[in-house]
Design a protein around this motif. Structure first.
Motif, PDB file in Angstrom:
ATOM      1  N   SER A 154      -6.711  -4.065  -0.996  1.00 20.99           N
ATOM      2  CA  SER A 154      -6.270  -5.142  -0.111  1.00 20.99           C
ATOM      3  C   SER A 154      -4.818  -5.516  -0.381  1.00 20.99           C
ATOM      4  O   SER A 154      -4.093  -5.935   0.528  1.00 20.99           O
ATOM      5  N   THR A 155      -4.357  -5.341  -1.626  1.00 25.95           N
ATOM      6  CA  THR A 155      -2.969  -5.657  -1.954  1.00 25.95           C
ATOM      7  C   THR A 155      -2.011  -4.724  -1.237  1.00 25.95           C
ATOM      8  O   THR A 155      -1.094  -5.155  -0.531  1.00 25.95           O
ATOM      9  N   VAL A 156      -2.201  -3.413  -1.404  1.00 25.63           N
ATOM     10  CA  VAL A 156      -1.261  -2.462  -0.817  1.00 25.63           C
ATOM     11  C   VAL A 156      -1.374  -2.437   0.703  1.00 25.63           C
ATOM     12  O   VAL A 156      -0.364  -2.316   1.408  1.00 25.63           O
ATOM     13  N   VAL A 159       0.369  -5.580   2.213  1.00 23.71           N
ATOM     14  CA  VAL A 159       1.831  -5.464   2.283  1.00 23.71           C
ATOM     15  C   VAL A 159       2.235  -4.705   3.533  1.00 23.71           C
ATOM     16  O   VAL A 159       3.127  -5.116   4.286  1.00 23.71           O
ATOM     17  N   ALA A 160       1.583  -3.570   3.784  1.00 24.31           N
ATOM     18  CA  ALA A 160       1.909  -2.778   4.969  1.00 24.31           C
ATOM     19  C   ALA A 160       1.632  -3.563   6.243  1.00 24.31           C
ATOM     20  O   ALA A 160       2.395  -3.476   7.217  1.00 24.31           O
ATOM     21  N   GLY A 161       0.553  -4.348   6.253  1.00 25.29           N
ATOM     22  CA  GLY A 161       0.241  -5.132   7.439  1.00 25.29           C
ATOM     23  C   GLY A 161       1.264  -6.213   7.731  1.00 25.29           C
ATOM     24  O   GLY A 161       1.468  -6.591   8.890  1.00 25.29           O
ATOM     25  N   ILE A 162       1.927  -6.707   6.708  1.00 17.22           N
ATOM     26  CA  ILE A 162       2.976  -7.720   6.907  1.00 17.22           C
ATOM     27  C   ILE A 162       4.260  -7.071   7.421  1.00 17.22           C
ATOM     28  O   ILE A 162       4.939  -7.600   8.303  1.00 17.22           O
ATOM     29  N   LEU A 163       4.607  -5.909   6.903  1.00 21.73           N
ATOM     30  CA  LEU A 163       5.894  -5.277   7.221  1.00 21.73           C
ATOM     31  C   LEU A 163       5.899  -4.544   8.555  1.00 21.73           C
ATOM     32  O   LEU A 163       6.946  -4.424   9.198  1.00 21.73           O
ATOM     33  N   HIS A 170       7.224   2.191  10.241  1.00 22.46           N
ATOM     34  CA  HIS A 170       6.455   3.045   9.353  1.00 22.46           C
ATOM     35  C   HIS A 170       6.550   2.482   7.929  1.00 22.46           C
ATOM     36  O   HIS A 170       7.621   2.062   7.505  1.00 22.46           O
ATOM     37  N   CYS A 171       5.427   2.496   7.231  1.00 28.50           N
ATOM     38  CA  CYS A 171       5.395   2.018   5.847  1.00 28.50           C
ATOM     39  C   CYS A 171       4.573   2.993   5.015  1.00 28.50           C
ATOM     40  O   CYS A 171       3.430   3.329   5.370  1.00 28.50           O
ATOM     41  N   ILE A 292      11.326  -7.352  -2.171  1.00 29.72           N
ATOM     42  CA  ILE A 292       9.918  -7.171  -1.803  1.00 29.72           C
ATOM     43  C   ILE A 292       9.247  -6.175  -2.746  1.00 29.72           C
ATOM     44  O   ILE A 292       8.125  -6.386  -3.215  1.00 29.72           O
ATOM     45  N   ALA A 293       9.950  -5.067  -3.033  1.00 28.95           N
ATOM     46  CA  ALA A 293       9.370  -4.022  -3.887  1.00 28.95           C
ATOM     47  C   ALA A 293       9.039  -4.554  -5.280  1.00 28.95           C
ATOM     48  O   ALA A 293       8.028  -4.171  -5.880  1.00 28.95           O
ATOM     49  N   SER A 294       9.883  -5.429  -5.807  1.00 27.03           N
ATOM     50  CA  SER A 294       9.602  -5.972  -7.141  1.00 27.03           C
ATOM     51  C   SER A 294       8.336  -6.809  -7.128  1.00 27.03           C
ATOM     52  O   SER A 294       7.537  -6.755  -8.082  1.00 27.03           O
ATOM     53  N   ARG A 295       8.121  -7.563  -6.041  1.00 27.00           N
ATOM     54  CA  ARG A 295       6.900  -8.359  -5.939  1.00 27.00           C
ATOM     55  C   ARG A 295       5.682  -7.462  -5.718  1.00 27.00           C
ATOM     56  O   ARG A 295       4.611  -7.695  -6.286  1.00 27.00           O
TER      57      ARG A 295
END
Length: 768
Positions: A154-156, A159-163, A170-171, A292-295
């Motif tokens: 759900s985490t990964v 993130v894609a669903g937000i971006l 594309h993510c 974003i990547a660091s978070r």
């Protein structure tokens, strides 16, 4: 038509409604109670209202605002109703199941008297314009979303669903698995998917060329933007072709680092899939994606650590519960255990919690089965440890053939010894609910004792209803040691189950699930459970168990244990007879057993052994039932008693001459003896693959194995039983005792031949 710059004539003036209807911005009006009163066509499109559904009077929250933002929206309403304007971003789930982020402004709606009657909400989709303040809002939203999840998938995916599609078309998220870089996420805008064998798919090992911008990002450990030469270093020609076809214009790669370790890489790209004002990424976007990547990296690392901890805890939990049950005659069993979700511990973050729910099905003497379901109060390692000790103790007590009420009394004392300091100088003792039942498949009788546990569901061919338990006592451990008041007394009762009945035993975690935004409703949940079980009542126990555990929707704040037991009488048979405790009846009992075993199709060799053991335990009963027990002697010429040699006569293949075994006892004056006390009952049971022999008498003394010396006259009867029987034992009864043993109907060679025949038969029928 008025020329540009000249005022409208009155006849050309646009009506207010027409302006609002044509505006390319969402306008929503809600009243003081946050109920929808009006929305324009663009709002319907933005929020994805379902055609034909009347939204008037529904709550603002019903337009699809994400659960994590509902408190945010409620604060919005309270603030605006005080007369203050508001501006912010929140997530919305559209009617087509796609997520978007909405940038909204809210202002008070006043009536002619100046009083606030409601709220006017003006909204548009965020991020597509590329405005800096909206991109900062994106960073805030990602941070809050990541903070609310500790599950890796759900985490990964979150993130894609937000971006996508608001910041990228594309993510990709690629993570290291040891030395391999494996694609974990591949999300694209507008539901587009790359053709097969072009771009890497989820689960594929990813390889980038040396000059690829992703390789550079991983080597430099910095965020890299690629634009001018983006397509020159594609992994292969097919990938290059698809990138050109979809119109990829710009991309960003950001390494994912946490605690000094490189976990993988996050890649975003823009293309022609969705319309937007900007087609390339710039320096600000590079810095934003780096942040974003660091978070994301920290969230992924936390999720991995949490899942490792959770898997360890669940492995510990599952090791304390039975993974499977042996074949149980007259019963078919299915079981489920569902762990609860992570627990929010104030001040300590989200914690993995194991629970104390347990179940078991315990083979007992003579084919009977002990069924147990229970729940230890609380969650955490201590609850699981208490559960493990209780289950082990209960199994030991049960296999010693203790009565249900006696077992609960022992467990109550056990629980009160497992307390721990409560921090106030006292001892915290967990309360435990426990229902223990003993089922006899041949008589369909169920003996039980209940320590405060919910009654199971009784499923018959006609109904699904709660089993009516006559007795229910207090939970285990409710009375601390030394407390005032009467001791807890546990009672037991008996009932008879209908033919083909099914029992559904469960813990309260099943009916205490919490609906989203609501409170648990155990009574309503029990009704839903019964309805769902009714729908599958004619299915097998596995399907019933699966339907039951998913019958009640909602969040699981407590773990759930489930045991589904279906009764049947397939391959069961019973024969019994009463005999006088005399030497002459030993042969009669043995002949009854021999004839019965032959009728049941027992192997010849197994039947001979079983009849030998019948003679041993019946003789043991007869000897010890007489006023003056007779010593038996085993010699090379046979069995002798009172120094009378065994004559070796044989009536049939199972026969031995025991007629003078109790000559001395038989000659004793029995005028003052109660004939009923000198009787014994021989009971024979047949199951699917074994027979059980029970002998009941009125002597309260339980037999024990003696260590007979070489020159001892007796003491080897029970030793033979122990060596030759699959299992044996004794148990007290209300008016005496029962001695029993179990013997397989078929020997090992016969079983192996049967397995070979089944294998050959399957081969002859062709491939499965």
């Amino acid at each position: 038509m008025t020329r540009w710059g000249e005022p409208f004539r009155e006849s050309d003036a646009l009506a207010t409604a027409a302006v609002v209807d044509q505006a390319q911005i969402a306008i929503v009006v809600i009243d003081r109670f946050s109920l929808l009163r009006y929305w324009n066509p663009f709002a319907r499109e933005l929020f994805g209202f379902v055609d034909g559904r009347d939204y008037v009077g529904l709550s603002l929250l019903d337009i699809g605002i994400h659960e994590s933002d509902r408190e945010h929206a409620s604060q919005l309403a309270r603030r605006v109703l005080r007369g203050e304007p508001w501006e912010g971003t929140f997530a919305v789930l559209k009617g087509d199941a796609n997520w978007i982020h909405v940038r909204a402004q809210a202002v008070p709606l006043r009536n002619d008297e100046g009083e606030i009657d409601g709220i006017t909400l003006i909204a548009r989709e965020a991020l597509r314009s590329g405005r800096v303040e909206e991109q900062y809002g994106l960073l805030e939203r990602i941070g809050s979303r990541l903070a609310s999840s500790l599950e890796f998938d759900s985490t990964v995916k979150g993130v894609a669903g937000i971006l996508v599609p608001q910041f990228a078309d594309h993510c990709f998220i690629d993570l290291y698995d040891h030395e391999r870089l494996v694609r974990q996420v591949s999300v694209h805008a507008e539901g587009w998917s790359p053709p097969a064998r072009t771009w890497y798919e989820v689960g594929d090992e990813v390889h980038y060329t040396e000059r690829h911008f992703v390789t550079q990002a991983l080597r430099r450990l910095e965020t890299v933007v690629s634009g001018d030469y983006l397509l020159e270093n594609s992994p292969n020609d097919r990938s290059n072709l698809v990138s050109r076809q979809v119109g990829v214009t710009s991309a960003i790669a950001a390494p994912l680092r946490a605690r000094g370790e490189v976990l993988g890489v996050l890649t975003l790209a823009l293309s022609g899939l969705s319309p937007r004002q900007k087609s390339t990424y710039g320096g600000f976007d590079r810095d934003l994606v780096g942040a974003i990547a660091s978070r994301v990296a920290l969230a992924i690392d936390n999720a991995r650590l949490f899942e490792e901890e959770r898997s360890t805890a669940l492995a510990f939990q599952n090791s304390l519960l039975p993974s499977s049950f042996p074949q149980l005659d007259g019963l078919t069993v299915a079981h489920r255990y569902l762990p609860a979700g992570p627990l929010q511990a104030h001040g300590y973050g989200v914690q993995t919690q194991v629970g104390g729910d347990f179940y078991d099905a315990i083979p007992l003497s003579a084919g009977r089965v002990g069924l147990v379901i229970g729940d230890v109060e609380g969650r955490g390692p201590h609850a699981a440890a208490v559960m493990g000790q209780l289950r082990a103790a209960l199994r030991a007590f049960a296999q010693a053939d203790r009565e249900p009420a006696d077992i609960l009394r022992e467990l109550d004392e056990w629980v009160r010894q497992l307390g721990q300091p409560d921090g106030d100088g006292g001892t915290w003792i967990p309360s435990v609910s426990c229902l223990y039942m003993v089922y006899d498949a041949w008589s369909r009788e169920l003996s039980y004792a209940n320590a405060g546990h919910a009654s199971p569901l009784l499923v018959t061919s006609d109904t699904v209803e709660t089993l009516d338990l006559e007795v229910t006592d207090r939970m285990l451990g409710v009375r601390a040691r030394g407390a005032a008041g009467e001791d807890i007394v546990y009672h037991q009762a008996d009932l008879r189950l209908p033919i083909g009945a099914t029992l559904v035993l469960y813990t309260d975690g099943l009916v205490d699930r919490r609906p989203a935004g609501g409170r648990p409703d155990p009574e309503g949940a029990l009704l839903r459970l019964a309805e769902r079980v009714t729908e599958v009542a004619d299915k097998d126990v596995e399907q019933i168990a699966e339907a039951a555990v998913h019958s009640v929707p909602g969040e699981m704040d407590d773990d759930t244990a489930l045991l589904v037991v279906r009764t049947h009488s397939d391959e069961l048979a019973l024969r019994e007879g009463w005999f006088q405790s005399e030497a002459s009846t030993v042969g009669e009992a043995r002949h009854l057993a021999a004839n019965t075993f032959a009728e049941w199709g027992m192997d010849r060799d197994q039947a001979e052994l079983a009849c030998l053991l019948v003679s041993e335990i019946v003789t043991n009963v007869v000897i010890h039932a007489t006023p003056h027990p007779v010593h038996r002697e085993f010699t090379g010429n046979g069995v002798m008693d009172s120094e009378t040699p065994f004559d070796g006569g044989v009536a049939d293949e199972f026969d031995e001459d025991w007629t003078d075994l109790l000559e001395e006892a038989a000659s004793t004056d029995e005028s003052n003896e109660d004939p009923a006390e000198k009787e014994f009952l021989l009971r024979l049971r047949r199951g699917a693959s074994a027979v059980w022999v029970e002998v009941f008498d009125h002597d309260l003394r339980l037999p024990r194995i003696r260590s007979a010396a070489a020159d001892d006259e007796g003491g080897r009867g029970l030793y033979l039983v122990e060596q030759l029987a699959a299992r044996w034992g004794s148990r007290p009864t209300p008016d005496g005792k029962a001695v029993w043993f179990e013997m397989p109907m078929h020997g090992e060679d016969a079983e192996e031949r049967a397995d070979e025949d089944r294998t050959e038969g399957a081969s002859a029928e062709g491939p499965v």
